[in-house]
Design a protein around this motif. Structure first.
Motif, PDB file in Angstrom:
ATOM      1  N   LEU A  81     -12.549 -20.959  63.919  1.00 39.17           N
ATOM      2  CA  LEU A  81     -12.573 -21.188  65.515  1.00 39.17           C
ATOM      3  C   LEU A  81     -11.446 -19.965  65.932  1.00 39.17           C
ATOM      4  O   LEU A  81     -10.470 -19.829  65.551  1.00 39.17           O
ATOM      5  CB  LEU A  81     -11.880 -22.593  65.841  1.00 39.17           C
ATOM      6  CG  LEU A  81     -11.561 -22.552  67.375  1.00 39.17           C
ATOM      7  CD1 LEU A  81     -12.551 -22.754  68.225  1.00 39.17           C
ATOM      8  CD2 LEU A  81     -10.631 -24.133  67.384  1.00 39.17           C
ATOM      9  N   LEU A  82     -12.084 -19.258  66.749  1.00 41.52           N
ATOM     10  CA  LEU A  82     -11.421 -18.140  67.414  1.00 41.52           C
ATOM     11  C   LEU A  82     -10.872 -18.674  68.959  1.00 41.52           C
ATOM     12  O   LEU A  82     -11.894 -19.057  69.709  1.00 41.52           O
ATOM     13  CB  LEU A  82     -12.293 -16.860  67.625  1.00 41.52           C
ATOM     14  CG  LEU A  82     -12.224 -15.789  66.529  1.00 41.52           C
ATOM     15  CD1 LEU A  82     -12.585 -16.449  65.262  1.00 41.52           C
ATOM     16  CD2 LEU A  82     -12.770 -14.548  66.839  1.00 41.52           C
ATOM     17  N   ASN A  83      -9.622 -18.638  69.201  1.00 46.36           N
ATOM     18  CA  ASN A  83      -9.295 -18.891  70.737  1.00 46.36           C
ATOM     19  C   ASN A  83      -8.759 -17.953  71.268  1.00 46.36           C
ATOM     20  O   ASN A  83      -8.151 -16.932  70.978  1.00 46.36           O
ATOM     21  CB  ASN A  83      -7.834 -19.910  70.465  1.00 46.36           C
ATOM     22  CG  ASN A  83      -8.329 -21.261  69.622  1.00 46.36           C
ATOM     23  OD1 ASN A  83      -9.062 -21.952  70.254  1.00 46.36           O
ATOM     24  ND2 ASN A  83      -7.764 -21.546  68.674  1.00 46.36           N
ATOM     25  N   GLN A 109      -0.198 -11.903  63.547  1.00 48.29           N
ATOM     26  CA  GLN A 109      -0.914 -11.656  62.324  1.00 48.29           C
ATOM     27  C   GLN A 109      -2.202 -10.955  62.643  1.00 48.29           C
ATOM     28  O   GLN A 109      -2.657 -10.169  61.950  1.00 48.29           O
ATOM     29  CB  GLN A 109      -1.129 -12.983  61.680  1.00 48.29           C
ATOM     30  CG  GLN A 109       0.331 -13.685  61.240  1.00 48.29           C
ATOM     31  CD  GLN A 109       0.176 -15.172  60.938  1.00 48.29           C
ATOM     32  OE1 GLN A 109      -0.395 -15.927  61.450  1.00 48.29           O
ATOM     33  NE2 GLN A 109       0.411 -15.498  59.714  1.00 48.29           N
ATOM     34  N   VAL A 110      -2.927 -11.308  63.684  1.00 50.24           N
ATOM     35  CA  VAL A 110      -4.045 -10.745  64.256  1.00 50.24           C
ATOM     36  C   VAL A 110      -4.012  -9.308  64.197  1.00 50.24           C
ATOM     37  O   VAL A 110      -4.561  -8.272  64.009  1.00 50.24           O
ATOM     38  CB  VAL A 110      -4.724 -11.309  65.361  1.00 50.24           C
ATOM     39  CG1 VAL A 110      -5.959 -10.528  65.714  1.00 50.24           C
ATOM     40  CG2 VAL A 110      -5.231 -12.770  65.057  1.00 50.24           C
ATOM     41  N   GLU A 125     -10.133  -8.226  69.520  1.00 46.76           N
ATOM     42  CA  GLU A 125      -8.797  -8.559  68.667  1.00 46.76           C
ATOM     43  C   GLU A 125      -7.765  -8.818  70.008  1.00 46.76           C
ATOM     44  O   GLU A 125      -6.891  -9.460  69.910  1.00 46.76           O
ATOM     45  CB  GLU A 125      -8.180  -7.795  67.576  1.00 46.76           C
ATOM     46  CG  GLU A 125      -9.194  -7.651  66.430  1.00 46.76           C
ATOM     47  CD  GLU A 125     -10.276  -6.617  66.448  1.00 46.76           C
ATOM     48  OE1 GLU A 125     -10.856  -6.495  67.374  1.00 46.76           O
ATOM     49  OE2 GLU A 125     -10.531  -6.108  65.347  1.00 46.76           O
ATOM     50  N   LEU A 126      -8.047  -7.810  71.142  1.00 52.25           N
ATOM     51  CA  LEU A 126      -7.002  -7.888  72.226  1.00 52.25           C
ATOM     52  C   LEU A 126      -7.177  -9.216  72.896  1.00 52.25           C
ATOM     53  O   LEU A 126      -6.063  -9.374  73.507  1.00 52.25           O
ATOM     54  CB  LEU A 126      -7.292  -6.806  72.992  1.00 52.25           C
ATOM     55  CG  LEU A 126      -6.785  -5.435  72.825  1.00 52.25           C
ATOM     56  CD1 LEU A 126      -7.046  -4.426  73.931  1.00 52.25           C
ATOM     57  CD2 LEU A 126      -5.472  -5.523  72.311  1.00 52.25           C
ATOM     58  N   ASP A 127      -8.285 -10.009  72.837  1.00 58.35           N
ATOM     59  CA  ASP A 127      -8.152 -11.227  73.551  1.00 58.35           C
ATOM     60  C   ASP A 127      -8.175 -12.510  72.488  1.00 58.35           C
ATOM     61  O   ASP A 127      -8.371 -13.560  72.964  1.00 58.35           O
ATOM     62  CB  ASP A 127      -9.513 -11.185  74.313  1.00 58.35           C
ATOM     63  CG  ASP A 127      -9.591 -12.310  75.380  1.00 58.35           C
ATOM     64  OD1 ASP A 127      -8.664 -12.390  75.847  1.00 58.35           O
ATOM     65  OD2 ASP A 127     -10.765 -13.083  75.545  1.00 58.35           O
ATOM     66  N   VAL A 128      -7.809 -12.319  71.337  1.00 53.01           N
ATOM     67  CA  VAL A 128      -7.689 -13.290  70.305  1.00 53.01           C
ATOM     68  C   VAL A 128      -6.237 -14.092  70.539  1.00 53.01           C
ATOM     69  O   VAL A 128      -5.145 -13.233  70.353  1.00 53.01           O
ATOM     70  CB  VAL A 128      -7.901 -12.827  69.162  1.00 53.01           C
ATOM     71  CG1 VAL A 128      -7.562 -14.066  67.889  1.00 53.01           C
ATOM     72  CG2 VAL A 128      -9.264 -12.353  68.733  1.00 53.01           C
ATOM     73  N   GLU A 129      -6.053 -15.146  70.749  1.00 52.59           N
ATOM     74  CA  GLU A 129      -4.828 -15.844  71.179  1.00 52.59           C
ATOM     75  C   GLU A 129      -4.402 -16.473  69.488  1.00 52.59           C
ATOM     76  O   GLU A 129      -3.339 -16.332  69.052  1.00 52.59           O
ATOM     77  CB  GLU A 129      -4.744 -16.892  71.990  1.00 52.59           C
ATOM     78  CG  GLU A 129      -3.674 -17.898  72.227  1.00 52.59           C
ATOM     79  CD  GLU A 129      -2.464 -17.094  72.531  1.00 52.59           C
ATOM     80  OE1 GLU A 129      -1.313 -17.644  72.159  1.00 52.59           O
ATOM     81  OE2 GLU A 129      -2.634 -16.263  73.228  1.00 52.59           O
ATOM     82  N   SER A 130      -5.349 -17.066  68.878  1.00 52.84           N
ATOM     83  CA  SER A 130      -5.171 -17.505  67.547  1.00 52.84           C
ATOM     84  C   SER A 130      -6.550 -17.720  66.786  1.00 52.84           C
ATOM     85  O   SER A 130      -7.695 -17.564  67.399  1.00 52.84           O
ATOM     86  CB  SER A 130      -4.392 -18.925  67.700  1.00 52.84           C
ATOM     87  OG  SER A 130      -5.236 -19.760  68.156  1.00 52.84           O
ATOM     88  N   ILE A 131      -6.467 -17.817  65.467  1.00 52.72           N
ATOM     89  CA  ILE A 131      -7.568 -17.944  64.791  1.00 52.72           C
ATOM     90  C   ILE A 131      -7.318 -19.209  63.838  1.00 52.72           C
ATOM     91  O   ILE A 131      -6.216 -19.336  63.090  1.00 52.72           O
ATOM     92  CB  ILE A 131      -8.015 -16.900  63.869  1.00 52.72           C
ATOM     93  CG1 ILE A 131      -8.327 -15.595  64.677  1.00 52.72           C
ATOM     94  CG2 ILE A 131      -9.236 -17.161  63.013  1.00 52.72           C
ATOM     95  CD1 ILE A 131      -8.323 -14.478  63.590  1.00 52.72           C
ATOM     96  N   GLU A 132      -8.239 -20.498  63.694  1.00 57.21           N
ATOM     97  CA  GLU A 132      -8.019 -21.484  62.878  1.00 57.21           C
ATOM     98  C   GLU A 132      -9.130 -21.460  62.012  1.00 57.21           C
ATOM     99  O   GLU A 132     -10.366 -21.555  62.337  1.00 57.21           O
ATOM    100  CB  GLU A 132      -7.849 -22.657  63.867  1.00 57.21           C
ATOM    101  CG  GLU A 132      -6.636 -22.735  64.600  1.00 57.21           C
ATOM    102  CD  GLU A 132      -6.403 -24.058  65.555  1.00 57.21           C
ATOM    103  OE1 GLU A 132      -6.815 -25.083  65.136  1.00 57.21           O
ATOM    104  OE2 GLU A 132      -6.020 -23.804  66.620  1.00 57.21           O
ATOM    105  N   VAL A 133      -9.061 -21.758  60.766  1.00 56.08           N
ATOM    106  CA  VAL A 133      -9.773 -22.101  59.643  1.00 56.08           C
ATOM    107  C   VAL A 133      -9.719 -23.426  59.007  1.00 56.08           C
ATOM    108  O   VAL A 133      -8.722 -23.498  58.423  1.00 56.08           O
ATOM    109  CB  VAL A 133      -9.849 -20.792  58.634  1.00 56.08           C
ATOM    110  CG1 VAL A 133     -11.198 -20.959  57.590  1.00 56.08           C
ATOM    111  CG2 VAL A 133     -10.206 -19.263  59.382  1.00 56.08           C
ATOM    112  N   ILE A 134     -10.698 -24.261  59.317  1.00 60.39           N
ATOM    113  CA  ILE A 134     -10.651 -25.445  58.420  1.00 60.39           C
ATOM    114  C   ILE A 134     -11.602 -25.391  57.071  1.00 60.39           C
ATOM    115  O   ILE A 134     -12.534 -24.782  57.214  1.00 60.39           O
ATOM    116  CB  ILE A 134     -11.492 -26.562  59.232  1.00 60.39           C
ATOM    117  CG1 ILE A 134     -10.730 -26.891  60.567  1.00 60.39           C
ATOM    118  CG2 ILE A 134     -11.478 -28.090  58.361  1.00 60.39           C
ATOM    119  CD1 ILE A 134     -11.695 -27.690  61.434  1.00 60.39           C
TER     120      ILE A 134
END
Length: 912
Positions: free
Chosen positions: A233-235, A136-137, A206-215
């Motif tokens: 949170l960017l992982n 998705q990213v 973006e190349l280093d983004v494993e996932s993004i979480e938004v609370i």
């Protein structure tokens, strides 16, 4: 301080490494991960459960890693985006492991860690949370990663320029996202000086983004101050798992270029490193709102296109205007009238500094002390150029941060620490720049009249001359404006360029426009997860942060030394699972202590019930209380912006007089008693929020995923900006002081009452707490329908309602959020090598309030799209994408630019 901190981190790392005890009986395991049709799945992750030992599959779907078979069984955890995760149990080494994954198009098997600070399935999260995976990213087509989050339910992203964006959930957006914290690998990415989360300028490439979480909603119980309306949170990707070289290059409209590179290598079974870099540049968006600003507190503004001139939103350098005296020497029709200079547009002041830029270099090193203890140290170097909007419009030129961070992490615990220092570099204030050019002398030697004096003198002279020729008042005013305009310095003149350079490079308060803050944030936090019983878990944690603010007195009240401020907190969460783990109950609480405020307690209670044969229907309810600590600017700012002085409010508060009383009468109205204008602003306290929420998240069959929530929020001690007439030291002006201001002799340009830089009595703006309770409510629904592999339809709708029934008519909430907003989209894989996504976004127009400007936004919308075609033999994916493809009205910040179309082409090379 940064150097000391980094040296200490390296020493700690070396000490741990020297005493490490890695598994002695490690044996190779290898195999293949594929679909039910036997198609290999490159990029699938394979972990040994309960450890940090992991890898990813290559182009043929094959993997290899080492495992310790001393304690049996060894369990492999295998996952891939869009497929159900699997666990494979091994009782002995095996070099021909075959793992078959089944499709899961609804993405409901995702695991998150942000909502409860421990890993859990996204369906069982106790609060509303959104997660984006790597696929998705990759499909986000906007220039800034965070702007693409606008297409997800309940998330609002406002753009003040190409790369300066602010994110919020559930209302109260602003230019600096002060009610939502942004983290990268759980490290805070804010600028310590300005408390700004500047889009993704300080985040991950973006190349280093494993996932993004938004609370969504309050999270102070686990994250502390300012996790008020949410957490982003960017992982990042683990170099042990995702090895190889990746290169992405994009280019397109507006001279857009984006180049990124990531290289990760596992040097030994214990040691791995990665280095990530990115460079982005494009022609920045420039605002062109020339409506009359409504933020004139010392006198009313003239209407737009008035022959007297007027103060426009996106013109700078009207220098406060000149009010003609009520004297017999002044023509009767001009007495008490205010004339404004034309000022300069933002494009004229920015000149050749109109390129948005971002540079990031992020190296890191990871070491396994054992199979379940990992140490990571790293440096994040970030620099960027973009325009920012708050009390003024600012041009951040090479503004950036140096971040040094380290972490020691076990499977149930972690210890983290970081030090961040920001740099203003060559950043400047556009209002100051425009005003100081106008008040500079025409002669380069610094003698003689200023451009402003020449303008107002020419205006009056021509008006009188024109009237003497028998022209009407309107014709004389028009002639006066035309003649006077020729006296204003032109942006094309050499003198303009000389003054522009001089003022931008001058940080002297009252003379220069340069912003040169350089502050530090040091923080550390730790957490331990303690299992009390089979279905009972307790986590405990703590955090400490210290600010050291510096601006050489041109932003903060730090004339002689840095201002020091700190926060300290501890938290705990107890989780209990009942009824065959169908009911999950959790209670959490956190206590935080501050230098300037009383301690605060933040509780959260939640319940999640999972129904259905496979627990596919999940109902949740929660109550949370959060608090917001005033930003460092709210507490310590000291900035004279001409028409008003901005002051921090952590001392004994302020007393003064409102500019308008309850009857709507302006201050200074003859015959109206001063007592009707008396105003008091007590010292700041913490802003508090209580939220009740219910929701459902689950799957309807195998193809439909539904997420719906409703919330009610109650804000108390709401922090807002207030303007009034007062003394800089906080005391109420005396009759003598007021009389002196009103009797101040008229000069050109005018030093109007309460505006002279040398005056103790001024129009002040301070941040204070409102006595009224502010109430909001809202809902969001997200729907995903997987028609087939080539087509998944998505839709979401967000409702945010501000209840103004108990608020005064002129009460500013800075809600800045559309009441109605929706997205509709589609995505999928047409063939194995062809992927796409398209999304239409619409938001209702609404009131937007900032200290810089207040006004109504029109409805805005955008169509974004992405297409990727992979050529496996070339290890390359060709990409085409664009944001706001129809070039619709898309102004998201009043006084900010219209965010138009940006189309790109590019390629991604991925060598495992």
């Amino acid at each position: 301080m940064n150097k000391i901190y980094y040296t200490a981190a390296i020493q700690a790392f070396t000490a741990f490494a020297a005493t490490s005890a890695y598994a002695q009986e490690a044996t190779n395991i290898s195999g293949i991960v594929q679909t039910e049709a036997g198609v290999p799945l490159p990029g699938a992750t394979v972990f040994i459960k309960g450890s940090f030992i992991g890898s990813s599959t290559n182009r043929e779907g094959k993997f290899i890693l080492k495992a310790d078979f001393t304690n049996l069984p060894v369990v492999l955890s295998v996952s891939f985006v869009g497929y159900e995760s699997r666990e494979v149990s091994l009782s002995q080494p095996d070099n021909s492991v075959q793992v078959v994954l089944k499709p899961n198009a609804t993405l409901t098997n995702e695991v998150i860690a942000s909502a409860s600070r421990v890993e859990e399935g996204i369906l069982q999260a106790p609060v509303t949370v959104e997660k984006l995976n790597t696929q998705q990213v990759e499909r986000i087509p906007t220039a800034d990663l965070q702007v693409g989050l606008n297409q997800y339910k309940g998330i609002d992203v406002n753009s003040a320029s190409l790369l300066m964006n602010s994110l919020s959930t559930r209302g109260f957006n602003s230019a600096k996202s002060e009610r939502l914290i942004q983290l990268t690998d759980y490290f805070d990415t804010q600028s310590p000086s300005l408390n700004v989360n500047a889009g993704n300028l300080q985040g991950l490439p973006e190349l280093d983004v494993e996932s993004i979480e938004v609370i969504h909603g309050p999270a102070s119980a686990l994250y502390g101050a300012n996790a008020f309306n949410g957490v982003l949170l960017l992982n990042s990707k683990d170099p042990f798992v995702t090895e190889g070289l990746s290169v992405r290059v994009r280019g397109g409209e507006r001279s857009y270029f984006d180049g990124q590179v990531r290289y990760a290598k596992k040097l030994t079974e214990k040691l791995a490193f990665k280095i990530v870099g990115s460079y982005l540049t494009a022609n920045d968006w420039m605002p062109s709102n020339y409506a009359a600003t409504s933020l004139r507190v010392e006198r009313g503004n003239n209407p737009e296109n008035s022959t007297l001139g007027y103060d426009a939103v996106n013109r700078y350098g009207e220098v406060g205007g000149y009010t003609f005296a009520n004297a017999t020497s002044t023509p009767a029709e001009l007495r008490g009238k205010t004339v404004y200079m034309p000022g300069f547009t933002e494009q004229e002041l920015v000149a050749n500094d109109d390129q948005a830029k971002s540079i990031k270099i992020h190296p890191s090193l990871s070491y396994l002390l054992s199979s379940n203890v990992k140490v990571t140290v790293g440096v994040n170097y970030n620099r960027g150029t973009a325009s920012y909007q708050s009390s003024s419009r600012y041009r951040f030129h090479d503004f950036g941060t140096n971040q040094f961070h380290g972490e020691v992490k076990g499977t149930r615990w972690f210890i983290r620490g970081q030090s961040v220092q920001d740099f203003g570099a060559d950043s400047y204030d556009l209002s100051f720049l425009g005003s100081f050019i106008q008040t500079s002398t025409i002669s380069p030697d610094g003698t003689g009249p200023t451009y402003a004096q020449s303008y107002y003198s020419a205006y009056l002279t021509e008006y009188q001359t024109s009237r003497a020729r028998g022209n009407s008042v309107n014709d004389a005013l028009a002639s006066a404006q035309q003649v006077a305009a020729s006296r204003q310095l032109k942006a094309t003149d050499a003198r303009f360029q000389q003054l522009r350079t001089q003022i931008i490079n001058d940080a002297t308060p009252g003379r220069g426009a340069r912003l040169n803050p350089s502050s530090l944030l040091n923080e550390g936090n730790a957490q331990y997860n303690l299992p009390l019983a089979e279905n009972t878990d307790l986590i405990i944690g703590g955090a400490y942060r210290k600010f050291r603010l510096g601006s050489s007195g041109n932003l903060y009240s730090d004339d002689n030394e840095r201002i020091q401020n700190h926060e300290l907190g501890g938290y705990a969460q107890l989780t209990q699972k009942l009824f065959a783990e169908r009911l999950k109950l959790a209670v959490a609480g956190r206590v935080d202590e501050f230098k300037n405020f009383k301690p605060a307690f933040s509780p959260r209670a939640s319940a999640v019930y999972s129904a259905g044969a496979s627990k596919q229907h999940n109902f949740r309810a929660s109550y949370g209380r959060a608090f917001r600590s005033p930003t460092q600017l709210d507490q310590y700012i000291r900035l004279d912006v001409g028409r008003v002085v901005l002051l921090g409010n952590v001392g004994d508060g302020f007393k003064g007089f409102s500019t308008i009383n309850a009857a709507g009468q302006p201050f200074g109205t003859p015959g109206v008693p001063l007592s009707s204008f008396e105003y008091e602003a007590p010292a700041l306290t913490l802003e508090r929020l209580s939220t009740y929420e219910v929701g459902y998240k689950g799957t309807l069959g195998e193809k439909v995923a539904l997420d719906i929530n409703y919330f009610r929020s109650y804000y108390n001690d709401f922090i807002g900006a207030q303007r009034f007439i007062g003394n800089r030291d906080g005391s109420r002006p005396s009759d003598v002081q007021l009389a002196a201001e009103f009797a101040r002799p008229q000069q050109m340009p005018a030093e109007t009452p309460f505006q002279s830089p040398s005056s103790q009595t001024r129009v002040l703006q301070v941040w204070t707490n409102a006595r009224q309770e502010v109430r909001t409510q809202g809902a969001a629904v997200g729907l995903s329908y997987n028609v087939s592999t080539p087509l998944t339809l998505t839709a979401n709708y967000s409702l945010n309602v501000l209840d103004r029934s108990n608020l005064p008519e002129d009460f500013q909430t800075f809600f800045n959020t559309p009441k109605h907003k929706y997205n509709v989209g589609a995505n999928g894989n047409v063939a194995r090598n062809l992927s796409y996504s398209v999304n239409y976004r619409w938001a209702q127009g609404h009131l937007y309030e900032l200290p810089f400007a207040v006004g109504e936004l029109k409805d805005y919308s955008a169509v974004d799209a992405y297409v990727g075609y992979a050529v496996p033999k070339l290890l390359t994916t060709f990409q085409v994408g664009g944001s706001n493809l129809l070039d619709n009205t898309n102004t998201q910040v009043y006084g900010g630019p219209n965010i138009g179309r940006l189309v790109f082409v590019g390629l991604l090379v991925d060598i495992k």
